[in-house]
Design a protein around this motif. Sequence first.
Motif, mmCIF file in Angstrom:
data_model
loop_
_atom_site.group_PDB
_atom_site.id
_atom_site.type_symbol
_atom_site.label_atom_id
_atom_site.label_comp_id
_atom_site.label_asym_id
_atom_site.label_seq_id
_atom_site.Cartn_x
_atom_site.Cartn_y
_atom_site.Cartn_z
ATOM 1 N N CYS A 165 -31.177 38.201 -25.485
ATOM 2 C CA CYS A 165 -30.582 38.083 -24.517
ATOM 3 C C CYS A 165 -29.557 38.876 -24.372
ATOM 4 O O CYS A 165 -29.298 39.394 -22.963
ATOM 5 C CB CYS A 165 -30.501 37.061 -23.717
ATOM 6 S SG CYS A 165 -31.397 35.976 -23.002
ATOM 7 N N PHE B 298 -30.009 21.032 -23.880
ATOM 8 C CA PHE B 298 -29.005 22.501 -23.771
ATOM 9 C C PHE B 298 -28.981 23.083 -22.001
ATOM 10 O O PHE B 298 -30.124 24.290 -22.377
ATOM 11 C CB PHE B 298 -29.419 22.862 -24.956
ATOM 12 C CG PHE B 298 -27.975 24.260 -25.038
ATOM 13 C CD1 PHE B 298 -26.893 23.238 -26.215
ATOM 14 C CD2 PHE B 298 -28.021 25.620 -24.890
ATOM 15 C CE1 PHE B 298 -26.095 24.343 -26.401
ATOM 16 C CE2 PHE B 298 -26.575 25.888 -25.212
ATOM 17 C CZ PHE B 298 -26.070 26.092 -26.213
ATOM 18 N N ALA C 110 -39.795 29.213 -22.884
ATOM 19 C CA ALA C 110 -38.822 28.295 -22.145
ATOM 20 C C ALA C 110 -38.513 30.190 -21.703
ATOM 21 O O ALA C 110 -38.346 30.887 -22.412
ATOM 22 C CB ALA C 110 -37.593 28.204 -22.971
ATOM 23 N N ASN D 214 -31.037 28.328 -17.621
ATOM 24 C CA ASN D 214 -32.584 28.617 -18.617
ATOM 25 C C ASN D 214 -33.972 27.099 -17.989
ATOM 26 O O ASN D 214 -32.597 26.484 -17.002
ATOM 27 C CB ASN D 214 -32.205 28.070 -20.059
ATOM 28 C CG ASN D 214 -31.476 26.660 -20.368
ATOM 29 O OD1 ASN D 214 -30.011 26.295 -18.902
ATOM 30 N ND2 ASN D 214 -31.212 26.264 -21.235
ATOM 31 N N VAL E 128 -27.218 26.222 -19.868
ATOM 32 C CA VAL E 128 -26.765 27.111 -19.837
ATOM 33 C C VAL E 128 -27.156 28.102 -18.478
ATOM 34 O O VAL E 128 -27.999 27.765 -17.400
ATOM 35 C CB VAL E 128 -28.088 28.413 -20.654
ATOM 36 C CG1 VAL E 128 -26.925 29.781 -20.828
ATOM 37 C CG2 VAL E 128 -28.153 27.933 -21.808
ATOM 38 N N SER F 177 -34.909 20.257 -24.535
ATOM 39 C CA SER F 177 -33.214 21.109 -25.346
ATOM 40 C C SER F 177 -32.162 19.907 -25.129
ATOM 41 O O SER F 177 -30.759 19.534 -25.932
ATOM 42 C CB SER F 177 -33.168 22.304 -25.768
ATOM 43 O OG SER F 177 -32.409 22.499 -24.499
ATOM 44 N N MET G 137 -22.180 32.505 -26.895
ATOM 45 C CA MET G 137 -22.765 34.267 -26.527
ATOM 46 C C MET G 137 -24.237 33.411 -26.430
ATOM 47 O O MET G 137 -24.893 33.629 -27.212
ATOM 48 C CB MET G 137 -22.053 34.049 -28.091
ATOM 49 C CG MET G 137 -21.191 34.373 -28.725
ATOM 50 S SD MET G 137 -20.315 36.016 -28.091
ATOM 51 C CE MET G 137 -20.985 37.391 -28.469
ATOM 52 N N PRO G 138 -24.755 34.995 -25.182
ATOM 53 C CA PRO G 138 -25.783 34.868 -25.928
ATOM 54 C C PRO G 138 -27.037 35.396 -26.706
ATOM 55 O O PRO G 138 -25.854 36.379 -27.559
ATOM 56 C CB PRO G 138 -26.196 36.481 -24.683
ATOM 57 C CG PRO G 138 -25.067 36.384 -23.982
ATOM 58 C CD PRO G 138 -23.704 35.937 -24.730
ATOM 59 N N CYS H 30 -34.678 31.970 -21.241
ATOM 60 C CA CYS H 30 -33.014 32.024 -20.794
ATOM 61 C C CYS H 30 -32.536 31.888 -20.007
ATOM 62 O O CYS H 30 -33.243 33.164 -18.726
ATOM 63 C CB CYS H 30 -32.899 32.870 -22.247
ATOM 64 S SG CYS H 30 -32.408 32.228 -23.324
ATOM 65 N N ALA H 31 -31.260 31.880 -19.913
ATOM 66 C CA ALA H 31 -31.026 31.911 -18.082
ATOM 67 C C ALA H 31 -30.482 33.177 -17.732
ATOM 68 O O ALA H 31 -30.374 33.904 -16.839
ATOM 69 C CB ALA H 31 -29.343 31.023 -17.994
ATOM 70 N N GLU H 32 -30.209 33.872 -19.264
ATOM 71 C CA GLU H 32 -30.048 35.734 -18.721
ATOM 72 C C GLU H 32 -31.505 35.618 -18.043
ATOM 73 O O GLU H 32 -30.962 37.164 -17.165
ATOM 74 C CB GLU H 32 -29.769 36.230 -19.963
ATOM 75 C CG GLU H 32 -28.207 36.005 -20.751
ATOM 76 C CD GLU H 32 -28.702 34.871 -21.239
ATOM 77 O OE1 GLU H 32 -28.962 33.842 -20.952
ATOM 78 O OE2 GLU H 32 -27.624 34.436 -22.997
HETATM 79 N N1 THU Z 1 -30.378 29.936 -23.893
HETATM 80 C C1 THU Z 1 -30.150 30.718 -23.117
HETATM 81 O O1 THU Z 1 -30.501 30.392 -21.625
HETATM 82 N N2 THU Z 1 -29.498 31.379 -22.979
HETATM 83 C C2 THU Z 1 -29.137 31.769 -23.774
HETATM 84 O O2 THU Z 1 -28.746 33.126 -24.269
HETATM 85 C C3 THU Z 1 -29.236 30.986 -25.863
HETATM 86 C C4 THU Z 1 -30.138 30.110 -25.546
HETATM 87 C C5 THU Z 1 -31.360 28.377 -23.836
HETATM 88 C C6 THU Z 1 -32.260 28.498 -23.923
HETATM 89 C C7 THU Z 1 -32.589 27.047 -23.958
HETATM 90 O O3 THU Z 1 -33.954 26.727 -22.950
HETATM 91 C C8 THU Z 1 -31.750 26.553 -24.672
HETATM 92 O O4 THU Z 1 -30.903 27.411 -24.461
HETATM 93 C C9 THU Z 1 -31.763 26.330 -25.973
HETATM 94 O O5 THU Z 1 -31.863 27.507 -26.800
#
Ligand code: THU
Length: 144
Positions: free
Chosen positions: A103, A38, A65, A56, A40, A36, A98-99, A67-69
Amino acid sequence: MAETTTPPPGTSDAVDWESLRQRAVELMERAYAPYSRFRVGVAGLVDDGRVVAGCNVENAAYGVALCAECGMVSDLHASGGGRLTAVFCVGGDGQALMPCGRCRQLLWENGGPQCLLMTPQGVLPMSAVLPQAFGAEDLRHAEG
Ligand code: THU
């Protein structure tokens, strides 16, 4: 004797939001997000004063995947447990993110309604971020 001005724990003023943000940014820089792109990072204050954090971690099988949380909650339990009292999640720009819905549920389980979350609109309690949440109490009430 001078009156104390230290705010009670659990209130937003008692939280060093900037140091939580900085820790979240450090973790965001370690994200594994080749798919991604993206990144986090998240940092959380625990009720005993510890700070736990996560980033993440993606996978070639995109759907798995983490998530960071998820990483932060694993760090919480692996490092001794406790309750989250304040959480700062950031995106690649280092600003509050925003989570996702899943999460928010993780934060609810581990911090409850009074856990504070930094959002793009400022600090909000989890009760505002996940209204009418499903939690452990519902399991008890709905038992047959
Ligand atoms: N992602 C997080 O780590 N936490 C969130 O609350 C939103 C999304 C990550 C998951 C994925 O690796 C990337 O952001 C794109 O969705």
